[in-house]
Design a protein around this motif. Structure first.
Motif, PDB file in Angstrom:
ATOM      1  N   THR A  37      27.069  15.864 -16.397  1.00 36.08           N
ATOM      2  CA  THR A  37      27.666  14.896 -16.009  1.00 36.08           C
ATOM      3  C   THR A  37      27.924  14.337 -15.093  1.00 36.08           C
ATOM      4  O   THR A  37      27.121  14.102 -13.694  1.00 36.08           O
ATOM      5  N   LYS A  70      27.339  11.686 -25.778  1.00 39.22           N
ATOM      6  CA  LYS A  70      28.820  12.362 -25.119  1.00 39.22           C
ATOM      7  C   LYS A  70      28.965  13.879 -25.436  1.00 39.22           C
ATOM      8  O   LYS A  70      28.822  14.468 -25.835  1.00 39.22           O
ATOM      9  N   LEU A  71      29.615  14.018 -24.232  1.00 39.56           N
ATOM     10  CA  LEU A  71      29.722  15.445 -24.294  1.00 39.56           C
ATOM     11  C   LEU A  71      31.262  15.696 -24.834  1.00 39.56           C
ATOM     12  O   LEU A  71      32.384  14.940 -24.561  1.00 39.56           O
ATOM     13  N   ASP A  72      31.637  17.260 -25.434  1.00 38.25           N
ATOM     14  CA  ASP A  72      32.551  17.626 -26.169  1.00 38.25           C
ATOM     15  C   ASP A  72      33.428  18.130 -25.336  1.00 38.25           C
ATOM     16  O   ASP A  72      32.777  19.030 -25.047  1.00 38.25           O
ATOM     17  N   SER A  73      34.102  17.303 -25.497  1.00 36.65           N
ATOM     18  CA  SER A  73      35.433  18.173 -24.640  1.00 36.65           C
ATOM     19  C   SER A  73      37.170  18.021 -25.044  1.00 36.65           C
ATOM     20  O   SER A  73      37.231  17.196 -26.866  1.00 36.65           O
ATOM     21  N   THR A  74      38.232  18.423 -24.809  1.00 34.25           N
ATOM     22  CA  THR A  74      39.382  18.029 -25.515  1.00 34.25           C
ATOM     23  C   THR A  74      40.435  17.105 -25.000  1.00 34.25           C
ATOM     24  O   THR A  74      41.101  17.593 -24.366  1.00 34.25           O
ATOM     25  N   ARG A  77      38.813  11.078 -22.840  1.00 33.28           N
ATOM     26  CA  ARG A  77      37.892   9.667 -22.819  1.00 33.28           C
ATOM     27  C   ARG A  77      36.797  10.926 -22.201  1.00 33.28           C
ATOM     28  O   ARG A  77      36.296  11.568 -21.548  1.00 33.28           O
ATOM     29  N   LYS A  78      35.759  10.643 -23.630  1.00 30.67           N
ATOM     30  CA  LYS A  78      35.100  12.057 -23.458  1.00 30.67           C
ATOM     31  C   LYS A  78      33.152  11.398 -22.661  1.00 30.67           C
ATOM     32  O   LYS A  78      33.096  10.566 -22.685  1.00 30.67           O
ATOM     33  N   ASN A  80      29.985  11.086 -20.624  1.00 23.15           N
ATOM     34  CA  ASN A  80      27.901  10.762 -21.302  1.00 23.15           C
ATOM     35  C   ASN A  80      27.402  12.196 -20.330  1.00 23.15           C
ATOM     36  O   ASN A  80      28.145  12.585 -18.724  1.00 23.15           O
TER      37      ASN A  80
END
Length: 407
Positions: A37, A70-74, A77-78, A80
């Protein structure tokens, strides 16, 4: 100006020069660490988010980097994630042998995507031989279907004295005051690099061959001549003038045979492919029997090194006896190297390695006889895994790394 144009612009300076350096660092991180990222790149480079965002955007526009979404996140805002495009640029490696060429094309992620082995060629120290080399490279480029604008550099391996930092070859094609690389670039239209063939083979084997966790490695190129690539702490060792590794010119024998270097008594005069060929022809002329004469009906003058190597593989007694003699003498030289360098691994490569255990066993016997046991007991002896591809892969990787700071 695109990244590729900036990379080849020798007059670039100021902010543009700094930016090209930062882009190289971004490419290096993405190649070595994988997809990242903007935040991760900022942390690694210690740069602001706007600066890195702009540099990455330029690399995306130039077709080197892609936005992977987009990066998977918990929560939150996700961000890139960005990664390299493998087929955005390519590198060519040319391994020049005495009787043929091996030419390969590698992508940005170190994949060898195209290779032509055993391309007919005769290496001579002449302008005609140099032009023939250039024509063979041009022909290979056409067969790949890759445009020159996508080929960042060409690495060419030659035997003998090479100063890679200046681009001069002192053993072959040293005809003009300008570096050989300048002539090659004008002929091929692509940035060119020179390297000693044994060092390139060592680098290829170290990065993609038989080496695992070893950091101090010697690669022996047992071919028509004898060469060596030295890896110390995972880096190629060049010496003060760039000529380290002249294994074949250790003055180990008290003989009157004039080596190609002009000296007498060099290891190469009695323990190399050229020595094997000379001894074989002498024995045949003295009446020794060989299947190359009795079955294949070759004339003495027509026998080449490859014929003898194949004869060993088909249990020709004369060829086996002589390769054992060569191996014993090589072992003495290798014992000396082990005593000096105390390496973790010695790799046997080059055309003579194809004789397998017929050369390895006498080498081992001589090592046990002549080396210090406390030193040699920690040294492994292995055959090259890459074989003829070692030099091509090494040349491609060296060009890639030198152009993009990918070490």
């Amino acid at each position: 100006m695109t990244f590729f144009e900036e990379l080849n612009d020798e007059n670039i300076s100021g902010v543009a020069f700094k930016n090209i350096h930062l882009k190289k660092n971004i490419i290096s991180l993405l190649c070595n660490n994988g997809n990242s990222t903007i935040a991760e790149l900022c942390k690694e480079l210690n740069l602001s988010t706007p600066k890195v965002t702009n540099l990455v955007a330029e690399l995306v526009n130039d077709g080197l980097v892609e936005d992977l979404g987009k990066l998977d996140s918990t929560g939150g805002r996700k961000p890139n994630i960005y990664g390299m495009i493998s087929n955005s640029v390519f590198f060519i490696g040319v391994d020049v042998k005495y009787t043929h060429l091996n030419i390969g094309l590698a992508d940005l992620q170190k994949n060898l995507v195209n290779i032509s082995e055993n391309v007919p060629y005769q290496l001579n120290n002449s302008q005609e031989s140099l032009i023939e080399l250039c024509n063979a490279i041009k022909k290979f480029i056409k067969t790949t279907g890759v445009g020159k604008d996508k080929i960042l550099g060409i690495g060419i391996n030659l035997s003998g004295r090479i100063n890679y930092s200046t681009g001069y070859s002192y053993s072959f094609f040293h005809f003009n005051e300008e570096p050989l690389t300048k002539f090659l670039e004008s002929e091929l239209g692509v940035k060119a690099f020179l390297e000693n063939d044994s060092r390139a083979m060592a680098y290829g084997e170290f990065n993609a061959g038989v080496v695992r966790d070893e950091r101090n490695v010697l690669f022996l190129n047992m071919d028509y001549g004898l060469g060596m690539g030295i890896m110390i702490n995972s880096h190629l060792y060049y010496g003060k003038s760039g000529f380290a590794g002249e294994f074949g010119h250790i003055p180990l024998f008290n003989n009157e045979i004039i080596c190609k270097c002009g000296k007498k008594g060099c290891l190469e005069t009695e323990a190399s492919g050229q020595a094997l060929l000379r001894l074989f022809k002498e024995k045949v002329a003295q009446g020794s029997s060989t299947s190359l004469i009795t079955q294949q009906k070759l004339k003495i003058d027509d026998i080449i090194l490859d014929d003898i190597i194949k004869a060993v593989q088909y249990d020709d007694v004369l060829a086996i006896e002589l390769i054992a003699q060569i191996g014993e003498k090589l072992g003495r030289g290798i014992a000396l190297l082990i005593n000096i360098f105390n390496p973790e691994l010695v790799i046997l490569g080059g055309s003579l390695a194809a004789t397998g255990e017929y050369i390895r066993l006498p080498i081992l016997s001589a090592i046990n006889k002549y080396s210090l046991s406390l030193v040699s007991s920690d040294t492994q002896l292995k055959f090259s895994k890459l074989g003829e591809k070692a030099g091509v892969i090494g040349a491609c990787l060296l060009v890639r790394n030198r152009l993009l700071n990918l070490y």
